[in-house]
Design a protein around this motif. Sequence first.
Motif, PDB file in Angstrom:
ATOM      1  N   GLY A  22      14.627  -1.882 -22.881  1.00  0.00           N
ATOM      2  CA  GLY A  22      14.921  -1.751 -24.300  1.00  0.00           C
ATOM      3  C   GLY A  22      13.807  -1.045 -25.039  1.00  0.00           C
ATOM      4  O   GLY A  22      13.789  -1.018 -26.274  1.00  0.00           O
ATOM      5  N   LYS A  48      24.697   2.915 -22.066  1.00  0.00           N
ATOM      6  CA  LYS A  48      24.492   2.397 -23.415  1.00  0.00           C
ATOM      7  C   LYS A  48      25.309   3.177 -24.442  1.00  0.00           C
ATOM      8  O   LYS A  48      25.574   4.366 -24.277  1.00  0.00           O
ATOM      9  N   LYS A  49      25.670   2.472 -25.500  1.00  0.00           N
ATOM     10  CA  LYS A  49      26.416   3.105 -26.591  1.00  0.00           C
ATOM     11  C   LYS A  49      25.428   3.919 -27.421  1.00  0.00           C
ATOM     12  O   LYS A  49      24.556   3.354 -28.080  1.00  0.00           O
ATOM     13  N   SER A  50      25.558   5.238 -27.357  1.00  0.00           N
ATOM     14  CA  SER A  50      24.528   6.100 -27.932  1.00  0.00           C
ATOM     15  C   SER A  50      25.115   7.196 -28.805  1.00  0.00           C
ATOM     16  O   SER A  50      26.286   7.559 -28.676  1.00  0.00           O
ATOM     17  N   GLU A 115      27.301  -1.451 -33.542  1.00  0.00           N
ATOM     18  CA  GLU A 115      27.477  -1.473 -32.089  1.00  0.00           C
ATOM     19  C   GLU A 115      26.465  -0.590 -31.361  1.00  0.00           C
ATOM     20  O   GLU A 115      26.330  -0.674 -30.146  1.00  0.00           O
ATOM     21  N   GLU A 117      23.480   1.106 -29.490  1.00  0.00           N
ATOM     22  CA  GLU A 117      22.417   0.579 -28.631  1.00  0.00           C
ATOM     23  C   GLU A 117      21.290   1.581 -28.422  1.00  0.00           C
ATOM     24  O   GLU A 117      20.143   1.189 -28.213  1.00  0.00           O
ATOM     25  N   ARG A 143      22.821  -3.337 -39.920  1.00  0.00           N
ATOM     26  CA  ARG A 143      22.909  -4.257 -38.777  1.00  0.00           C
ATOM     27  C   ARG A 143      22.465  -5.678 -39.131  1.00  0.00           C
ATOM     28  O   ARG A 143      22.530  -6.578 -38.303  1.00  0.00           O
ATOM     29  N   VAL A 153      17.957  -1.236 -32.440  1.00  0.00           N
ATOM     30  CA  VAL A 153      18.445  -0.081 -31.677  1.00  0.00           C
ATOM     31  C   VAL A 153      17.282   0.555 -30.915  1.00  0.00           C
ATOM     32  O   VAL A 153      16.204   0.764 -31.477  1.00  0.00           O
ATOM     33  N   GLN A 154      17.499   0.850 -29.648  1.00  0.00           N
ATOM     34  CA  GLN A 154      16.503   1.572 -28.858  1.00  0.00           C
ATOM     35  C   GLN A 154      16.503   3.040 -29.291  1.00  0.00           C
ATOM     36  O   GLN A 154      17.557   3.620 -29.546  1.00  0.00           O
ATOM     37  N   SER A 474      18.651  -9.361 -22.577  1.00  0.00           N
ATOM     38  CA  SER A 474      20.107  -9.185 -22.553  1.00  0.00           C
ATOM     39  C   SER A 474      20.800 -10.534 -22.447  1.00  0.00           C
ATOM     40  O   SER A 474      21.801 -10.795 -23.129  1.00  0.00           O
ATOM     41  N   ARG A 477      20.692 -12.255 -25.671  1.00  0.00           N
ATOM     42  CA  ARG A 477      21.639 -11.626 -26.593  1.00  0.00           C
ATOM     43  C   ARG A 477      23.069 -12.071 -26.305  1.00  0.00           C
ATOM     44  O   ARG A 477      23.876 -12.267 -27.218  1.00  0.00           O
TER      45      ARG A 477
END
Length: 747
Positions: A22, A48-50, A115, A117, A143, A153-154, A474, A477
């Motif tokens: 992360g 990841k969601k990017s 959402e 990441e 967020r 967020v990363q 994770s 989370r």
Amino acid sequence: MQSPDSTNELFHLAAGYVNHTGSDIFLTGKAGTGKTTFLRFIRNHSFKKSVVVAPTGVAAINAGGMTIHSFFQLPFGSFVPEKRFSSDGNANLVDRHTLLGNIRFNAERRELIKELELLIIDEVSMLRADLLDAMDEVLRSVRRKYSVPFGGVQVLYIGDLFQLPPVVKQNEWRYLSEFYESPFFFHARVLKESQPVYLELKKIYRQSEGKFISILNNIRNNIATQDDLDELHKKYNPDFEPHASENFITLTTHNSKADEINSTRLRNLEGTQYVFKGKIENEFNENALPVEKDLTLKVGAQIMFIKNDSGETRRYYNGKLATVKKIIPANANGEGEKILVAFPNEKDELELKKDKWENVRYSFNREKDSVDENVLGTYTQYPVRLAWAVTIHKSQGLTFEKAIIDAGDSFAAGQVYVALSRLTGIEGLVLYSRISPQAISTDERVVEFAGSEMSETILKQKLFAEQKLFACESMMRFFDWKKLSETFHDFQDELLHRSIPDKEAAAIFSQQMIEKVSEQEKVAAKFSEQMDLILNGNSSPDFSFLHQRTAAASAFFMNAMEEIISSIKNHADKMKVKKRVKTYLTSLSDLLYACERKKIQLTQATKYSEALMKGIDEESFRVLNEEQKNVLIQVEEFRESKSAKPKKGDSNKMSLQLFREGKSVQEIAKIRELAASTVESHLAAFILTGEIDVHEILSPQKVITILKAIEETEGAGSSAVRNALGENYSYSDIRAVQNYRRRMHRS
């Protein structure tokens, strides 16, 4: 896309940090080390969601993403992190209150940001510190994670700080300088809380001459010697005039100079001049076109490719020069257009093909639990431009074998390195002006930031530790119930403003669900404390015990989720027979989605704990993460049952269903907002089919009386029967007995 170089360990190390930790990462490297290749690799291979953003329109189009201002709805101007100043009118300043107060994200954009990441920022050398802080403020606010950098967020920063610096107007810097040490992104306030891992790609694919690479490194690191300058000045030749066949390109400091050289050289060519028009479809900003809309060419023109060849042959790359050999214009039908070009020292000619650039917007795909790229518009044109000259600024990221550097005395900070590092070797260099020692001074703050780089050995050790930390975080989370709780509370808040039938029943349902979720949240919080104690209570966590506790907790919460899911479905079944509930049913589907997603996270938590128990490694992470990426979340779309007018017979069946649940005719009529006589008519139809016994609706005495009246008025119709019976008998009663009589005669 091509697979990355398997021998480039730092490339794969960087990918490991992005995908399996992360940690924030600053991915840099000298010109030609593969930063663009890395960006494309991550876009195609990260679970990841990017999203990808960049400071300018052209940079965003080339990176396949959005501009920072567009994605975050940032105002144009400067962000001051503490308070708003009364500027002199020439500086456009925005403080936190104004920034957040003017954001107008729709529900879809808010969901996407919640959402998210991984945020990828390309060409970060052009990003100012204040804008990065503004992005941080927006992410924390949307967020609802106000104490966490970037809202959790990363961030992957990509760029070369030794190229051209970010631009800030003097009148705005007068105010910003009170908050920031420099305009560079690494002096943003948020980075004091979250320093990125500095990771530099070392393998140079552009230059191959050891001596030239050494000179470039010295210039880059502010340690250029007089010997380095003397070596460069051997290439000083202000009277040099290249022959057309030598394929030199001139690098200048100003657009006007480059345009003048290109237009003059084109005009001096003999032959017909052709104009090839680019095509914009739907939404595409004309100020962000990667190549000219009107591309003017002649046979003999020197051109430059502005992107890499995506085909199998890979015959050209971004910055490769070529000469136009033949032009066949299109016929009257717009067909047959052809442009042939030749490369220096290559025998075979190449037919130019038009390329397409996309203007994308991002959206969150709930079913796939991923970020989708939606193409809003495209731009189609040949991926070339005239290339006898180009500005040093526009040459960033390009590669040339031969170049004339014509900068006069106006070298700006970073321009010497940018210009020289475009070349593959010193043999192709010609200087029209000498380089003074002052011109090659690199900003000391950049050099200092570069000093935070760790050795490859330490980076590998840190990666292994960060992988374990990422697995543990994770798991924590996955047992965080905050988001699920917020979803149910938002549902209840929205219900207050809805106008739906039987709102009281919906309110009772909502409160019951919140009470259940709140109880789960308390239990989950206690378990998270236990998990934190196991993981951080001593230097050697008992992963076997952790897995045992995680598996038990997952099973417990799985059952709890199933109970809530069952309650949602039962409530939806009762509501979908009513009118004006389409939006409400959609909200119920959203609740169902949130619960199904939590179930997947619980399953994933058990797998993570098992991997930690067995001894996690990079391959284990890859497999686990790929599983997470490929999971589809499918929920029942309650909205579909009322998406259109009920088919013939469906309305009757809804009444029958409620009747079977024990509802009276009056109760069914109230629920369905129908007349009681209509419901009676629905139920009467099922007496004929045998699904309802007539005595479930009417008393035996009533049935006998109506049967007698029907027989006495045989063939006279329902009105005559009712006149004979009187007002105590309804038409629905008569119809029910008529259907009963017909069924008896059939049998």
